[in-house]
Design an enzyme around this catalytic site. Structure first.
Site, short mmCIF file in Angstrom:
data_model
loop_
_atom_site.label_atom_id
_atom_site.label_comp_id
_atom_site.label_asym_id
_atom_site.label_seq_id
_atom_site.Cartn_x
_atom_site.Cartn_y
_atom_site.Cartn_z
N ASP A 220 0.82 -1.20 0.16
CA ASP A 220 0.08 0.17 0.04
C ASP A 220 0.83 1.10 -0.21
O ASP A 220 1.80 1.27 0.95
CB ASP A 220 -0.97 0.05 1.43
CG ASP A 220 -2.09 -1.05 1.28
OD1 ASP A 220 -2.91 -0.98 2.14
OD2 ASP A 220 -2.06 -2.02 0.25
N ASP B 274 -15.67 -3.28 0.81
CA ASP B 274 -14.74 -3.05 1.89
C ASP B 274 -15.89 -2.51 2.83
O ASP B 274 -16.96 -1.76 2.53
CB ASP B 274 -14.02 -1.96 1.79
CG ASP B 274 -13.04 -2.19 0.77
OD1 ASP B 274 -12.51 -1.17 0.11
OD2 ASP B 274 -12.70 -3.24 0.33
#
Ligand SMILES: O=C(O)c1ccccc1N[C@@H]1O[C@H](COP(=O)(O)O)[C@@H](O)[C@H]1O
Length: 241
Positions: free
Chosen positions: A11, A130
């Site tokens: 990330d 998510d």
């Protein structure tokens, strides 16, 4: 029986490889060069890389050139996400040579566009679901985006090829995956599901592997690798068929 695919995560926030807790901006722990991290996972035997532009996801800029450099340096398959919300950002993402992209916010805010690109690009498009509980979150996980199962049914009807399911409450916590959520999502779709959030141990990976017959195809591993709870080599051995 196919083995569980492992997707080590890189990330990227402000040019650094980071891990967040609950995906919260400001909770970053930095782990240095994204390119070095990606190359290390590749050298350790990864078959996939999960690569996320967090600035693009949060709307605090982007790391587009660095993301393209990392993806271009990979000999393995790359799953790319973060800020892919329109034709231009999708074209840029696909131009990196990634195997597929995950769309998060776009699936919640511009469903017509997502249906269009699913029709155009098939299994190069996955949708990131998510959730907190069964409520979807978008825009850096800062905004509610509707019900998980209503959205899943819509996307299934539109031919979405794959889902990446993240339990935000588990993400970055090393508290173990939400196996019940994964089972429930697999029961609601016949498309493959990639699990994300909470992996803390080799036992967690073995537990997710037991869900492969139900439809779990892969698992994203982040914090546990960076915190050296286990090596990628050990993880790959643990899930080998
Ligand atoms: O991966 C994270 O920690 C993360 C944290 C906060 C927001 C998104 C995060 N990751 C992935 O980014 C995409 C969402 O980006 P977008 O909404 O499509 O711009 C999704 O795959 C998230 O899992």
């Amino acid at each position: 029986m196919p083995k569980l695919e492992l997707l080590p995560a890189v990330d990227v926030r402000d040019g650094q490889a980071v891990r967040l807790v609950h995906g919260e901006s400001g909770s970053e722990t930095s782990y240095g060069s994204p390119l070095e991290a990606a190359l290390a996972w590749q050298s350790s035997g990864a078959e996939w890389l999960h690569l996320v532009d967090l600035d693009a996801a949060f709307g605090t800029g982007d790391n587009r050139a660095l993301i393209a450099e990392v993806a271009g340096a990979m000999d393995i398959k790359v799953e790319l996400s973060g800020g892919i919300r329109d034709d231009a950002s999708l074209a840029a993402a696909l131009a990196t040579g990634c195997r597929r992209v995950n769309l998060g916010t776009a699936a919640l805010e511009t469903p017509e566009w997502v249906a269009k690109v699913i029709a155009e690009h098939g299994d190069k498009i996955a949708v990131g679901l998510d959730v907190r509980g069964t409520t979807l979150r978008g825009r850096g996980w800062t905004r509610d985006g509707g019900d998980l199962y209503e959205t899943l049914a819509r996307l299934d009807s539109e031919g979405c090829a794959r889902y990446v399911v993240t339990d935000i409450a588990k993400d970055g916590t090393l508290q173990g995956p939400n196996l019940a959520l994964l089972r429930d999502v697999c029961a609601a779709t016949d498309k493959p599901v990639v699990a994300s959030g909470g992996v803390s141990s080799l036992a967690d990976l073995r537990a997710i592997s037991l869900l492969v017959p139900e439809g779990v195809e892969g698992a994203i591993v982040g914090k546990a690798l960076y915190a050296e709870a286990f090596t990628l080599e050990e993880a790959l051995k643990a899930v080998a068929a």
